[in-house]
Design a protein around this motif. Structure first.
Motif, mmCIF file in Angstrom:
data_model
loop_
_atom_site.group_PDB
_atom_site.id
_atom_site.type_symbol
_atom_site.label_atom_id
_atom_site.label_comp_id
_atom_site.label_asym_id
_atom_site.label_seq_id
_atom_site.Cartn_x
_atom_site.Cartn_y
_atom_site.Cartn_z
ATOM 1 N N GLY A 22 -7.552 -3.131 4.262
ATOM 2 C CA GLY A 22 -8.654 -2.965 5.209
ATOM 3 C C GLY A 22 -10.010 -3.287 4.607
ATOM 4 N N HIS A 23 -10.144 -3.179 3.288
ATOM 5 C CA HIS A 23 -11.445 -3.435 2.651
ATOM 6 C C HIS A 23 -11.899 -4.884 2.887
ATOM 7 N N ARG A 24 -10.951 -5.785 2.953
ATOM 8 C CA ARG A 24 -11.253 -7.195 3.202
ATOM 9 C C ARG A 24 -11.877 -7.344 4.611
ATOM 10 N N GLY A 51 -13.487 1.450 -8.061
ATOM 11 C CA GLY A 51 -12.388 1.530 -7.101
ATOM 12 C C GLY A 51 -12.285 0.215 -6.356
ATOM 13 N N CYS A 52 -11.209 0.064 -5.582
ATOM 14 C CA CYS A 52 -11.083 -1.166 -4.788
ATOM 15 C C CYS A 52 -12.254 -1.274 -3.820
ATOM 16 N N GLY A 53 -12.670 -0.135 -3.220
ATOM 17 C CA GLY A 53 -13.825 -0.142 -2.324
ATOM 18 C C GLY A 53 -15.091 -0.596 -3.035
ATOM 19 N N GLY A 54 -15.192 -0.269 -4.295
ATOM 20 C CA GLY A 54 -16.346 -0.680 -5.095
ATOM 21 C C GLY A 54 -16.407 -2.175 -5.329
ATOM 22 N N GLY A 94 -15.760 3.499 -2.165
ATOM 23 C CA GLY A 94 -14.550 4.131 -1.642
ATOM 24 C C GLY A 94 -14.742 5.612 -1.315
ATOM 25 N N ASP A 95 -13.761 6.158 -0.617
ATOM 26 C CA ASP A 95 -13.800 7.572 -0.253
ATOM 27 C C ASP A 95 -13.712 8.467 -1.489
ATOM 28 N N GLY A 96 -12.869 8.101 -2.439
ATOM 29 C CA GLY A 96 -12.770 8.893 -3.666
ATOM 30 C C GLY A 96 -14.079 8.854 -4.431
ATOM 31 N N ASP A 97 -14.647 7.677 -4.531
ATOM 32 C CA ASP A 97 -15.897 7.501 -5.264
ATOM 33 C C ASP A 97 -17.027 8.310 -4.627
ATOM 34 N N LEU A 98 -17.101 8.272 -3.295
ATOM 35 C CA LEU A 98 -18.234 8.890 -2.607
ATOM 36 C C LEU A 98 -18.017 10.361 -2.274
ATOM 37 N N ASN A 122 -12.920 4.217 3.675
ATOM 38 C CA ASN A 122 -12.005 5.368 3.582
ATOM 39 C C ASN A 122 -10.559 4.915 3.778
ATOM 40 N N ASN A 123 -9.833 4.818 2.658
ATOM 41 C CA ASN A 123 -8.411 4.473 2.750
ATOM 42 C C ASN A 123 -7.511 5.669 2.455
ATOM 43 N N MET A 124 -8.118 6.850 2.406
ATOM 44 C CA MET A 124 -7.386 8.124 2.352
ATOM 45 C C MET A 124 -6.640 8.359 1.052
ATOM 46 N N ASN A 125 -6.991 7.579 0.032
ATOM 47 C CA ASN A 125 -6.384 7.813 -1.291
ATOM 48 C C ASN A 125 -7.195 7.079 -2.360
ATOM 49 N N TYR A 126 -6.813 7.285 -3.624
ATOM 50 C CA TYR A 126 -7.389 6.487 -4.709
ATOM 51 C C TYR A 126 -6.508 5.242 -4.828
ATOM 52 N N GLY A 127 -6.880 4.188 -4.179
ATOM 53 C CA GLY A 127 -6.047 2.994 -4.175
ATOM 54 C C GLY A 127 -5.933 2.344 -5.544
ATOM 55 N N MET A 128 -7.067 2.162 -6.184
ATOM 56 C CA MET A 128 -7.087 1.383 -7.424
ATOM 57 C C MET A 128 -6.212 1.960 -8.527
ATOM 58 N N THR A 129 -6.146 3.286 -8.603
ATOM 59 C CA THR A 129 -5.481 3.901 -9.758
ATOM 60 C C THR A 129 -4.037 4.316 -9.474
#
Ligand SMILES: Cc1ncc(C[n+]2csc(CCOP(=O)(O)OP(=O)(O)O)c2C)c(N)n1
Ligand code: SF4
Ligand SMILES: [Mg+2]
Length: 252
Positions: A22-24, A51-54, A94-98, A122-129
């Motif tokens: 979804g970030h794309r 994060g991926c959002g970052g 990202g949601d985790g970051d923020l 907001n992807n409801m998790n820590y995607g990157m890690t």
């Protein structure tokens, strides 16, 4: 307005997102909003954490970007805006970051009415890690760190920042393109703290761990969690474990 959001991409960039992320889609909506507003990208600053959002601003957007420490995008943005108030300053992360590691910065920037716009992917998790639980994970969702399902209620981020004093908050799915573009445009135009939450599915981590075998299943799942503001007000909405109300929310 050029009508071509792609001209705001950094030349030669390879978008760093998994297929179906979804970030794309959020990146596309963000750049469409900037293009439609006719903003001079050279007078803008994009700040993100880890994060991926970052990755949405940096490396993707052809502008000045600050890719900061995990959780610290907002203080960097506030510092830059204070030093140069003429810069249109956006935090995109990202949601985790923020909301997890950076959660205190989020509420205090809203309380202090800092003149920045924060866009939360907001992807409801820590995607990157690897897909760990975070403050926005729905009750019952399986993550790497909650193999039996998340036991805790997630934050309602729009309600949180509104309670802290945000002038404007909005929440839409990345699949609600016109609404999300309009909300981003409105948020950027507000003098003071504004917040846009984009519900942005993560097929690779969240989807796989919740046994959603294809991208469409993940998008169907997040759609099952949201209700419009109107349906919520009418009391006709029911969702599982979490209700994400979509719409715009303004403080007087
Ligand atoms: C201080 C610190 N703690 C932990 C990490 C590891 N880390 C990197 S990204 C991340 C989570 C990112 O989650 P989110 O902001 O939701 O972005 P997503 O990847 O889900 O888009 C974590 C915990 C780090 N880089 N720095
Ligand atoms: S891990 Fe998830 S959030 Fe990260 S790029 Fe892949 S699909 Fe997107
Ligand atoms: Mg996340």
């Amino acid at each position: 307005m050029s009508g071509d959001w792609k001209q705001l991409l950094r030349p030669g960039v390879t978008l760093p997102f998994c297929p179906g992320c979804g970030h794309r889609i959020l990146l596309r909506h963000l750049l469409t909003a900037i293009d439609e507003l006719g903003l001079d990208i050279d007078r803008m600053l994009f700040v993100s954490g880890i994060g991926c959002g970052g990755w949405i601003p940096s490396p993707c957007i052809n502008a000045d970007t600050l890719h900061c420490l995990h959780g610290r995008a907002i203080p960097f943005a506030v510092g830059a805006k204070t030093a140069n108030p003429s810069l249109t300053t956006l935090v995109v992360s990202g949601d985790g970051d923020l909301a997890d590691i950076g959660g205190n910065h989020l509420i205090h920037a809203a309380r202090r009415d800092m003149d920045i716009t924060v866009i939360c992917a907001n992807n409801m998790n820590y995607g990157m890690t690897g897909g760990q639980v975070c403050a926005t994970t729905p009750v019952g969702a399986v993550t790497h760190t909650t193999p039996s399902g998340n036991a805790y209620r997630p934050f309602d981020l729009c309600a949180l920042v509104r309670a802290a004093g945000a002038r404007y908050a909005a929440r839409y799915l990345v699949t609600q393109g016109p609404q999300l573009v309009s909300a981003i445009k409105k948020a950027i135009g507000i003098k003071g703290f504004s917040f846009v939450e984009a519900i942005s599915p993560c097929p690779t981590q969240f989807g796989r761990q919740n046994r959603m075998d294809n991208v469409k299943d993940v998008y169907d799942y997040v759609e099952s969690l949201v209700v419009s503001r109107e349906a919520a007000a009418a009391g006709t909405a029911t969702t599982r474990g979490v209700t994400l109300v979509t719409g715009e929310f303004e403080n007087g």
